[in-house]
Write an enzyme that holds these catalytic residues in place. Structure first.
Site, short mmCIF file in Angstrom:
data_model
loop_
_atom_site.label_atom_id
_atom_site.label_comp_id
_atom_site.label_asym_id
_atom_site.label_seq_id
_atom_site.Cartn_x
_atom_site.Cartn_y
_atom_site.Cartn_z
N LYS A 144 0.65 -1.36 0.07
CA LYS A 144 -0.03 0.08 0.11
C LYS A 144 0.68 1.10 0.14
CE LYS A 144 -3.15 3.10 0.98
NZ LYS A 144 -4.13 3.74 -0.10
N SER A 145 0.65 2.42 -0.82
CA SER A 145 1.42 3.45 -0.86
C SER A 145 1.57 3.82 0.53
CB SER A 145 0.60 4.52 -1.27
OG SER A 145 0.68 4.31 -3.08
N GLY A 158 -8.15 7.86 1.64
CA GLY A 158 -7.33 8.78 2.33
C GLY A 158 -5.94 8.44 2.96
N ASN A 191 3.99 7.01 -6.02
CA ASN A 191 2.51 7.18 -6.23
C ASN A 191 2.52 8.62 -6.68
OD1 ASN A 191 -0.15 7.83 -6.63
ND2 ASN A 191 -0.60 6.66 -4.45
N CYS A 196 -0.03 11.47 -5.13
CA CYS A 196 0.09 12.09 -3.96
C CYS A 196 -0.10 13.40 -3.96
CB CYS A 196 1.52 11.94 -3.34
SG CYS A 196 2.86 12.08 -4.59
N GLY A 227 -12.57 -0.28 -11.71
CA GLY A 227 -13.29 -1.34 -12.31
C GLY A 227 -13.67 -1.39 -13.71
N THR A 268 -9.96 -3.47 -7.95
CA THR A 268 -11.18 -3.50 -7.63
C THR A 268 -11.60 -4.91 -7.64
OG1 THR A 268 -11.97 -1.41 -8.60
CG2 THR A 268 -13.72 -3.00 -8.27
C1 LIG Z 1 -5.44 9.62 -3.39
C2 LIG Z 1 -4.52 9.82 -2.21
C3 LIG Z 1 -5.08 9.58 -0.84
C4 LIG Z 1 -3.71 11.13 -2.70
C5 LIG Z 1 -3.62 8.68 -2.76
C6 LIG Z 1 -3.72 7.30 -2.42
C7 LIG Z 1 -4.69 6.78 -2.93
C8 LIG Z 1 -6.16 6.22 -2.56
C9 LIG Z 1 -6.52 6.61 -1.27
O1 LIG Z 1 -5.62 5.96 -0.32
O2 LIG Z 1 -7.46 7.01 -1.05
N1 LIG Z 1 -7.20 5.73 -3.28
C10 LIG Z 1 -6.77 5.60 -4.53
O3 LIG Z 1 -7.69 4.95 -5.65
N2 LIG Z 1 -5.66 5.87 -5.41
C11 LIG Z 1 -4.65 6.40 -4.42
O4 LIG Z 1 -3.54 6.62 -5.00
#
Ligand SMILES: CC(C)(C)CCc1c(C(=O)O)[nH]c(=O)[nH]c1=O
Length: 314
Positions: free
Chosen positions: A44-45, A75, A129, A132, A225, A275
């Site tokens: 996970k990022s 988030g 990512n 970000c 998806g 998804t």
């Molecule tokens: C959207 C961000 C929260 C800035 C990065 C993490 C992220 C999220 C997330 O953690 O909300 N969801 C996604 O589909 N792609 C992402 O890259």
């Protein structure tokens, strides 16, 4: 047919892996991916410090009976960089390559994580990512080309020109494909590009409750998806055509061997699932592997290289 492939000179049993963010935030999920038939996996990022992320509900599938996709505004919930760095030290690299995804809240946080990663001399492959967050009020990094250029300059030198990759948001304008690729091509150590992240800021509405269906951001969230497959294929092929020196990882709308085949035809070397993995779990890798193999069998292909990037035009 043989699904084996290589990525950055590493051998993989097959081209399938998870999309960052799905089934890869905590140890039990990472171990499940390690045990699964995925050919590779990504964490996970992460941010420098652990984060709880947004209030729930923050992920939902859309059109319940016929789920065409998902919407999420997680988030960036994650255990913090140190947790994933520790996982890179206990991963079984013999079984499959590991990617570590970072999504620092600031340039300094990204550089701090990269510095630790460089010193760790780990076989894990870095995926940055680019969705970000940027300075509040400004577009995400992937949509702010000057900020993206600055970040890549800092990050590639910070990482000592070691091979790394970027996770890109989807683009929808040819001029944006051109501009983003021109920037990426100025950084030879950006060895791969993962297209696409979710399509940002969609809105799902439930007519019975006359309400949005996720809590954060007034219901706005990233779309994944079936909804995103054509856009994902376009981004994979656009960067495949524009970045001949880089490998492309396809992500978006893959739920069976069919879409995996499309992504590889469009130029993807590896294929990520988000998804569909979220909904089905890690057993999906065995199913999609078998489906992809069956499609290859029917077409008389014995290896991925026989159709990789060979999308025909009319
Ligand atoms: C959207 C961000 C929260 C800035 C990065 C993490 C992220 C999220 C997330 O953690 O909300 N969801 C996604 O589909 N792609 C992402 O890259």
């Amino acid at each position: 047919p043989n699904l084996a492939t290589t990525f950055l000179d590493l051998p993989l049993n097959n081209p399938l892996m998870n999309a960052s963010g799905v089934w890869c935030s905590v140890g039990s999920q990472l171990e499940a991916l390690q045990e699964s038939e995925a050919g590779a996996m990504v964490t996970k990022s992460c941010t420098l410090q652990p984060r709880d992320g947004n209030p729930e509900p923050r992920y939902r599938v859309l059109n319940g009976d016929k789920p065409w996709g998902s919407i999420n505004s997680m988030g960036l919930p994650n255990e913090g960089f140190a947790y994933y760095l520790r996982y890179t030290e206990r991963h079984d690299y013999e079984s499959k390559p590991l990617f570590i995804s970072i999504s620092g809240l600031t340039l300094d946080d990204n550089l701090a994580m990269i510095d630790s990663l460089k010193d760790a001399v780990t076989p894990a492959i870095l995926e940055i990512n680019l969705s970000c967050p940027n300075v509040p009020g400004k577009a995400q990094l992937g949509y702010d080309f000057d900020a993206m250029d600055t970040l890549l300059a800092e990050v590639t030198s910070g990482y000592g020109q070691r091979a790394l990759g970027v996770k890109l948001p989807p683009y929808f304008d040819i001029a944006h494909f051109d501009e983003a690729a021109a920037i990426l091509n100025r950084y030879p150590s950006v060895a791969f590009v993962t297209c696409i992240n979710s399509i940002g800021n969609a809105l799902a509405i439930d007519i019975d409750s006359e309400s949005v269906i996720i809590k954060p951001k007034d219901g706005f969230g990233g779309l994944g998806g079936d909804y995103v497959l054509p856009t994902a294929l376009a981004n994979v092929n656009a960067f495949y055509r524009r970045c001949p020196e880089k490998a492309i990882i396809g992500c978006g709308g893959v739920k069976s061997g069919q879409e995996a085949f499309m992504h590889i035809l469009a130029g993807a070397t590896l294929v990520q699932m988000g998804t569909a993995l979220y909904e089905e779990g890690p057993s999906i890798f065995g199913r999609v592997k078998a489906e992809l193999s069956e499609i290859m069998e029917k077409k008389g292909y014995s290896s991925l290289s026989q159709f990789h990037g060979k999308l025909k035009t009319l």
